[in-house]
Design an enzyme around this catalytic site. Sequence first.
Site, PDB file in Angstrom:
ATOM      1  CB  SER A  85       8.319  -6.981  -0.098  1.00 19.10           C
ATOM      2  OG  SER A  85       6.984  -7.318   0.161  1.00 19.10           O
ATOM      3  CE  LYS A 116       6.637  -9.946  -2.345  1.00 17.31           C
ATOM      4  NZ  LYS A 116       5.777  -8.781  -2.165  1.00 17.31           N
ATOM      5  CB  SER A 172       5.809  -5.437  -3.821  1.00 14.42           C
ATOM      6  OG  SER A 172       6.418  -6.108  -2.744  1.00 14.42           O
ATOM      7  CE  LYS A 225       9.764  -6.377  -4.141  1.00 15.38           C
ATOM      8  NZ  LYS A 225       9.127  -5.213  -3.446  1.00 15.38           N
TER       9      LYS A 225
END
Length: 367
Positions: A52, A55, A107, A214
């Site tokens: 993730s 992202k 997320s 992140k």
Amino acid sequence: MKRMLVGLFFGLILLYNGSALAEGAKASILMEATTGRVLYEQNAHQPLPMASTTKVMTALLALEKGNLSDTVTASENAFGVPGTSIYLSQGEQLSLEEMLYGLMLASGNDAAVAIAEHIGGSVSEFCRMMTARAEEIGCENTVFSTPHGLPSDHHHTTAWDLALITREAMQNPVFREIVSTQRATLPWANHEYDRVLTNKNKLLSSYPGALGVKTGYTKAAGRCLVFAAQQEGLCLIGVVLNCPDWFNEATALLNRGFENWQMVTLLSQGETVREIPVENGVQATVKVQAAADVSAPVGINSWPDIRIDLPAQLPAGIEKGQEVGTISLMDQGETLVTVPLIAAETVAETDFRHHVTRLIRAWPLAE
């Protein structure tokens, strides 16, 4: 018996060392945010899945191509995406800004698909845009085939590329605000209460000066973390990929950076470097100033070399703000930063009117 005990002892040592090595990141990097100088790297150019942390690019592209007030509708594709979610229902609408909070704090894979379809028209087109934007930033080995990071063929990046993407994203003030937010509330259609989102990045509450960015995890990619922090004018960006002890590893990298590096500013924006003679100008010289702060990260107790590129003199007709040269900070032959040097004022060329005016002003007064 003694031989067996010795063998067992060395076996335990090997087992311990193997476990210790396994706890480290498969790839990692620590980069200074302003200049992009790499302060530490390990397998930083090895292509790997990134879960993730994908992202970061999804959010950056959405901020560059969309408007925060845009209405984003969750399609059937967004509703049905597996993995982490903000539980969008099919047809549910949120603003792009709200979707971005759902993307970066919780997320939400469903938010990622909704954003991708809103910006790109389709997930595949948005992924093509993501890959193209990565190339513009300078990434050398990054391909996006999803906007969320779930396992997919040919979806990969490197620690170095991901640090470059994050460095670009952190220049966007809205991105910085979102990823540094620990808790946010979003509306929830057909529910009596709102969505409450909590940022999964533990560094925000545990590390001084932490800025986000992140987390990510899949079985294929392992634990991945992109992080940033700022202390005493030094802003660091780090990446660890496939790292079981991700938050401790990130903390150790940040400590290493702040303990061994400092941000040095030799000139502030607008500060005069020197005066340069002007040929055939209405004035003899012009001041030359730094167009931006001349700053760079160097080792503690170190000092960068300075290189100034300026002509011996300048022709008349210079405009205020015109670039006339550069100043660079160097360290062991490496260029850390190059800043334009600009004229502080306009200097026109002398003409007949100018000479007559000077003559009149110099003429002796009659008694």
